[in-house]
Design a protein around this motif. Structure first.
Motif, mmCIF file in Angstrom:
data_model
loop_
_atom_site.group_PDB
_atom_site.id
_atom_site.type_symbol
_atom_site.label_atom_id
_atom_site.label_comp_id
_atom_site.label_asym_id
_atom_site.label_seq_id
_atom_site.Cartn_x
_atom_site.Cartn_y
_atom_site.Cartn_z
ATOM 1 N N ARG A 4 -24.664 -7.227 6.420
ATOM 2 C CA ARG A 4 -25.579 -7.836 5.345
ATOM 3 C C ARG A 4 -25.934 -6.853 4.172
ATOM 4 O O ARG A 4 -25.861 -5.620 4.512
ATOM 5 N N PRO A 5 -26.036 -7.251 2.976
ATOM 6 C CA PRO A 5 -26.761 -6.220 1.977
ATOM 7 C C PRO A 5 -27.986 -5.815 2.047
ATOM 8 O O PRO A 5 -28.768 -6.307 2.721
ATOM 9 N N LEU A 6 -28.121 -4.473 1.611
ATOM 10 C CA LEU A 6 -29.429 -4.065 1.775
ATOM 11 C C LEU A 6 -30.568 -4.633 0.878
ATOM 12 O O LEU A 6 -30.118 -5.034 -0.149
ATOM 13 N N LYS A 11 -32.990 -0.316 -0.534
ATOM 14 C CA LYS A 11 -32.259 0.600 -1.422
ATOM 15 C C LYS A 11 -33.136 1.654 -2.025
ATOM 16 O O LYS A 11 -32.714 2.677 -2.299
ATOM 17 N N ALA A 12 -34.374 1.267 -2.315
ATOM 18 C CA ALA A 12 -35.476 2.268 -3.003
ATOM 19 C C ALA A 12 -35.601 3.345 -1.796
ATOM 20 O O ALA A 12 -35.605 4.536 -2.232
ATOM 21 N N LEU A 13 -35.755 2.985 -0.720
ATOM 22 C CA LEU A 13 -35.923 4.049 0.417
ATOM 23 C C LEU A 13 -34.745 4.995 0.575
ATOM 24 O O LEU A 13 -34.679 6.199 0.688
ATOM 25 N N TRP A 14 -33.601 4.389 0.437
ATOM 26 C CA TRP A 14 -32.198 5.194 0.302
ATOM 27 C C TRP A 14 -32.325 6.199 -0.945
ATOM 28 O O TRP A 14 -31.844 7.370 -0.497
ATOM 29 N N GLN A 15 -32.597 5.611 -1.917
ATOM 30 C CA GLN A 15 -32.452 6.426 -3.178
ATOM 31 C C GLN A 15 -33.388 7.832 -2.959
ATOM 32 O O GLN A 15 -33.036 8.819 -3.230
#
Length: 186
Positions: A4-6, A11-15
């Motif tokens: 599944r896509p993030l 995505k913000a947390l990963w960045q």
């Protein structure tokens, strides 16, 4: 792992996590690259022997030089106490269940050779419980390996390296197993 896509929040947390990461110091990377890497073990084809295990085979002992292993001699009181309490941790366990007499004898002989070469002290030999001759006859010969082990060890080319053979503690198999204590290398 799912495909599944993030989500936008993920995505913000990963960045944020990526922004906090610092690159490795190049000196440390070069130092790690210069460390020796464990060499790949060679493939051994055929039977495992002392030579393929990394040790040197011991010379054979003539039949006239073989002596029986004393049952209670060869160990000090410290070993006796440890064996009777079952606190000895065997270096090697040899399980002879499911073997014929000849294959069990060969397995025991090769295991003793490898253990002596490796410098082990305590071996746990699992044979199964011995049976009376009447029970062996009725049950099709079960217990024959256990009955033959003491003769095999006494006549073995490894007999001079064996300090004693004792019945195992119930924790390690009790009447169905034996401790083989090897002499210390000098």
């Amino acid at each position: 792992m799912s495909d599944r896509p993030l989500t936008a929040g993920e995505k913000a947390l990963w960045q944020k996590l990526v922004e906090t990461v610092e690159p490795l110091d190049q000196k440390r990377v070069r130092r790690l690259d210069s460390l020796p890497v464990a060499k790949k073990l060679r493939e051994v084809k055929g039977p495992i022997t002392a030579a393929t295990f990394g040790g040197a085979p011991h010379r054979a002992i003539s039949l006239k030089d073989l002596v029986a292993i004393p049952e209670k001699a060869g160990l000090d009181g410290h070993w006796d106490r440890r064996l009777s309490k079952g606190v000895v941790q065997p270096d090697v366990t040899i399980d002879l269940h499911g073997h014929t007499l000849s294959s069990a004898h060969g397995r025991l002989d090769s295991a003793l050779e490898l253990s002596i070469s490796a410098g082990h002290r305590a071996l746990l030999l699992i044979t199964g419980k011995s049976r009376s001759s009447e029970e062996r006859h009725r049950e099709g010969g079960r217990g024959a390996i256990r009955a033959a082990v003491s003769d095999w060890l006494a006549a073995s080319r490894h007999a001079p390296y064996i300090a004693t053979v004792r019945r195992a503690h119930p924790r390690h198999g009790g009447a169905g197993a034996l401790y083989i204590i090897l002499r210390r290398r000098r």
